[in-house]
Design a protein around this motif. Structure first.
Motif, PDB file in Angstrom:
ATOM      1  N   TYR A  38       0.900  -1.190   0.042  1.00 19.53           N
ATOM      2  CA  TYR A  38      -0.065  -0.079  -0.075  1.00 19.53           C
ATOM      3  C   TYR A  38       0.707   1.320   0.005  1.00 19.53           C
ATOM      4  CZ  TYR A  38      -3.683  -3.283   1.146  1.00 19.53           C
ATOM      5  OH  TYR A  38      -4.322  -4.181   1.234  1.00 19.53           O
ATOM      6  N   GLY A  39       0.259   2.267  -0.386  1.00 20.89           N
ATOM      7  CA  GLY A  39       1.007   3.669  -0.140  1.00 20.89           C
ATOM      8  C   GLY A  39       1.669   4.128  -1.566  1.00 20.89           C
ATOM      9  N   CYS A  40       3.050   4.731  -1.499  1.00 17.24           N
ATOM     10  CA  CYS A  40       3.799   5.191  -2.628  1.00 17.24           C
ATOM     11  C   CYS A  40       4.438   4.150  -3.094  1.00 17.24           C
ATOM     12  CB  CYS A  40       4.428   6.394  -2.008  1.00 17.24           C
ATOM     13  SG  CYS A  40       5.601   6.017  -0.898  1.00 17.24           S
ATOM     14  N   CYS A  76       0.977   1.830   4.737  1.00 14.51           N
ATOM     15  CA  CYS A  76       1.072   3.400   4.525  1.00 14.51           C
ATOM     16  C   CYS A  76       0.274   4.166   5.753  1.00 14.51           C
ATOM     17  CB  CYS A  76       0.470   3.684   3.287  1.00 14.51           C
ATOM     18  SG  CYS A  76       0.481   5.491   2.852  1.00 14.51           S
ATOM     19  N   SER A  77       1.149   5.230   5.960  1.00 18.94           N
ATOM     20  CA  SER A  77       0.423   5.849   7.277  1.00 18.94           C
ATOM     21  C   SER A  77       0.031   7.455   6.848  1.00 18.94           C
ATOM     22  CB  SER A  77       1.430   6.153   8.344  1.00 18.94           C
ATOM     23  OG  SER A  77       1.509   4.722   9.013  1.00 18.94           O
ATOM     24  N   CYS A 110       5.280   1.805   6.948  1.00 19.36           N
ATOM     25  CA  CYS A 110       5.442   3.134   7.508  1.00 19.36           C
ATOM     26  C   CYS A 110       4.570   2.980   8.744  1.00 19.36           C
ATOM     27  CB  CYS A 110       4.601   4.152   6.518  1.00 19.36           C
ATOM     28  SG  CYS A 110       6.143   4.615   5.426  1.00 19.36           S
ATOM     29  N   VAL A 194       5.609  11.069   6.895  1.00 20.62           N
ATOM     30  CA  VAL A 194       6.836  10.447   6.397  1.00 20.62           C
ATOM     31  C   VAL A 194       8.274  10.824   6.879  1.00 20.62           C
ATOM     32  CG1 VAL A 194       8.485  10.125   4.293  1.00 20.62           C
ATOM     33  CG2 VAL A 194       5.780  10.215   3.950  1.00 20.62           C
ATOM     34  N   THR A 197       8.227   8.332   9.819  1.00 22.91           N
ATOM     35  CA  THR A 197       8.337   6.831   9.466  1.00 22.91           C
ATOM     36  C   THR A 197       9.261   6.325   8.724  1.00 22.91           C
ATOM     37  OG1 THR A 197       7.106   7.128   7.181  1.00 22.91           O
ATOM     38  CG2 THR A 197       5.448   6.719   9.471  1.00 22.91           C
ATOM     39  N   GLN A 229      11.758  10.716  -2.001  1.00 21.98           N
ATOM     40  CA  GLN A 229      10.989  11.570  -1.361  1.00 21.98           C
ATOM     41  C   GLN A 229      11.199  12.972  -1.829  1.00 21.98           C
ATOM     42  OE1 GLN A 229       7.937  10.976  -0.454  1.00 21.98           O
ATOM     43  NE2 GLN A 229       8.352   8.873   0.654  1.00 21.98           N
TER      44      GLN A 229
HETATM   45 FE1  F3S Z   1       2.890   6.071   2.897  1.00 20.52          FE
HETATM   46 FE2  F3S Z   1       5.070   5.782   3.850  1.00 20.52          FE
HETATM   47 FE3  F3S Z   1       4.890   6.168   1.143  1.00 20.52          FE
HETATM   48  S1  F3S Z   1       3.478   6.919   4.855  1.00 20.52           S
HETATM   49  S2  F3S Z   1       3.053   7.510   1.029  1.00 20.52           S
HETATM   50  S3  F3S Z   1       4.249   4.410   2.366  1.00 20.52           S
HETATM   51  S4  F3S Z   1       6.604   6.935   2.601  1.00 20.52           S
END
Ligand code: F3S
Ligand code: SAH
Ligand code: SF4
Length: 474
Positions: A38-40, A76-77, A110, A194, A197, A229
């Motif tokens: 999940y997430g980025c 992801c957070s 995260c 971020v 984390t 990032q």
């Molecule tokens: Fe989410 Fe961590 Fe990426 S909080 S957006 S997975 S750096």
């Protein structure tokens, strides 16, 4: 970062590039793991490192959750909703665990870092909790958890870049790949979790980045996306020659691997992207003409509260500079609606900067307060949910118009397109992207030798808000 479809984005960056990914199968391993990300893209890229570490300790990947000895969620957070999705998924795993008590469940990424051992208390079925800098300890933690101890490692590191680990590209289209060039973030934007984390920013050895990109090229990949990032603050000093590499130097080095290998990068911070980077982009045809330049807000007052050290005017000047150096460069943004104290005038400023920048696409979010961030400590999350929602809708509406205008400008143009695979809607159509990161869908030609990974010229003859439609012209 950065699927280019103009999705109406709600709270959470889920789906396609940011969504759930399941790695594909590997044969010949006695024990199997299943992983969802999940997430980025950093998280997706980390899952490939995790897969490599797990392969080396005897675990093969499986798509089939029922045959897994280990289940991992790489979490992801960034917004509350992202965490809710993970909690829901963990509840679903409970059922599987009831029938397979020896199966271990691990939370990575995260959310693991943010909640640490609290996760073990809150989510009774979680056996392993590992933060983004501690994946090398996974084999030991799996052993510990197997013998009944709850296993946690959430130590952040100032050095870890996993430079020596070759990611296992399990869920790949064989054409495009992500390469992590740095980890962590030092920016401390007040809304953002971020830095907490992912820890302090550190850059990866230029030689290992180059080697990974070369290996990808030699294995048939045609496009690499350099990930961080804040890629513009890339900085690495060769310990032997003492030669310094900034992001412009790294970009050039990767572009030189082969003129037929496309290079993309993400994410740029408006305060850090330099003319030097823009000139390197302009000098190499294989560096894609696309910059993701998160705005967050168009109001200078809100930007200050967000700890984003640029003004509305400064951001607009940066957009003008990009267009001056590369008139054909596409620009996208991240935008947050309803940050603390935001008034209608601030919101109007955001709409104004969007219009000025003419974004080709954007990722748009409602502000979600994250525990422990500067904004959570200093300001009250005081914008009513309905107002946040209404502003988001206006931002989305504005973006839809801008995207459609941008796509209509491409009608009649011919682009060099890298084919990524079949179109989602029809096997008789290809889907690819142009340098500007726009998706182009076009009919296959019967008997043609084109395949995923081929370049072809496509004349755009129609479009929707999200996609360009075209025909091959050779
Ligand atoms: Fe989410 Fe961590 Fe990426 S909080 S957006 S997975 S750096
Ligand atoms: N490093 C990248 C972005 C990382 S997070 C950058 O600086 O651009 C991706 C996006 O999520 C951010 O750009 C921001 O728009 C959004 N985001 C981050 N924290 C958020 C929060 N608390 N609420 C809503 N959106 C948030
Ligand atoms: Fe978060 Fe800001 Fe760092 Fe991006 S630059 S990861 S928004 S703190």
């Amino acid at each position: 970062m950065l699927d280019n479809v103009n999705k109406v984005i709600d709270e959470s960056r889920q789906g396609e590039a940011y969504g759930q990914g399941i790695l594909s199968e590997d044969n010949g391993y006695a024990r199997r793991f299943y992983i969802e990300s999940y997430g980025c893209q950093m998280n997706f890229s980390d899952s490939e490192i995790v897969a490599s570490i797990l392969n080396n300790s005897g675990f093969g990947a499986t798509r089939n959750i029922d045959e897994a000895d280990l289940i991992f969620l790489n979490t992801c957070s960034i917004r509350e909703k992202a965490e809710q999705t993970v909690r829901k998924r963990l509840t679903e795993f409970k059922k599987i665990k009831q029938s397979k008590p020896d199966m271990l469940v691990g939370v990575l990424g995260c959310m693991a870092e943010r909640l640490k051992s609290k996760l073990l208390e809150q989510e009774k079925l979680v056996d392993i909790v590992v933060g983004p800098d501690a994946y090398r300890s996974l084999p030991i933690l799996i052993e510990e958890a197997g013998s009944g101890t709850k296993a946690v490692n959430v130590l952040l590191s100032r050095e870890e870049t996993y430079a020596d680990i070759s990611p296992v590209r399990l869920n790949s289209n064989g054409v495009t790949a992500f390469v992590s060039i740095m980890r962590g973030c030092n920016n401390m934007c007040s809304f953002c979790v971020v830095p907490f984390t992912r820890g302090r920013e550190r850059s990866r050895d230029v030689n290992s980045i180059e080697q990974e990109c070369r290996d990808l090229w030699e294995n048939g990949y045609k496009e690499v996306t350099l990930l961080g990032q804040n890629v513009d603050s890339y900085y690495w000093v060769d310990p032997i020659s003492e030669q310094v590499f900034n992001f412009a130097n790294l970009l050039e080095r990767i572009a030189l691997i082969n003129p037929e290998m496309r290079v993309r990068f993400s994410t740029s911070h408006p305060k850090d992207i330099t003319d030097e980077v823009l000139h390197v982009m302009k000098s190499y045809d294989n560096i894609c003409k696309y910059i993701h330049l998160p705005l967050q807000s168009g109001s200078t007052r809100i930007l200050q509260l967000m700890n984003r050290p640029y003004t509305k005017e400064w951001y607009k000047a940066k957009v003008s500079r990009i267009k001056e150096i590369m008139p054909d460069c596409a620009i996208s943004a991240d935008i947050i609606a309803g940050f603390c104290t935001e008034e209608d005038q601030d919101h109007q400023d955001t709409l104004e900067v969007m219009k000025f920048s003419g974004y080709d696409f954007s990722y748009m979010f409602i502000y979600s307060e994250r525990p422990g961030t500067l904004a959570a400590k200093r300001y009250s999350d005081d914008i009513e949910p309905e107002i946040k929602q209404k502003r988001l809708e206006e931002i989305v509406l504005m973006q839809n118009e801008l995207s459609f205008t941008s796509n209509k400008k491409d009608l009649g143009k011919t682009f060099r397109v890298l084919i990524e695979g079949n179109s989602k809607r029809s096997e008789s159509h290809w889907m690819g992207r142009n340098s500007q990161n726009k998706v182009i869908v076009f009919p296959k030609i019967v008997g043609s030798t084109l395949k995923p990974g081929s370049y072809t010229s496509v004349l755009v003859d129609n479009c929707t808000q999200a996609t360009l439609l075209g025909t091959i012209i050779e």
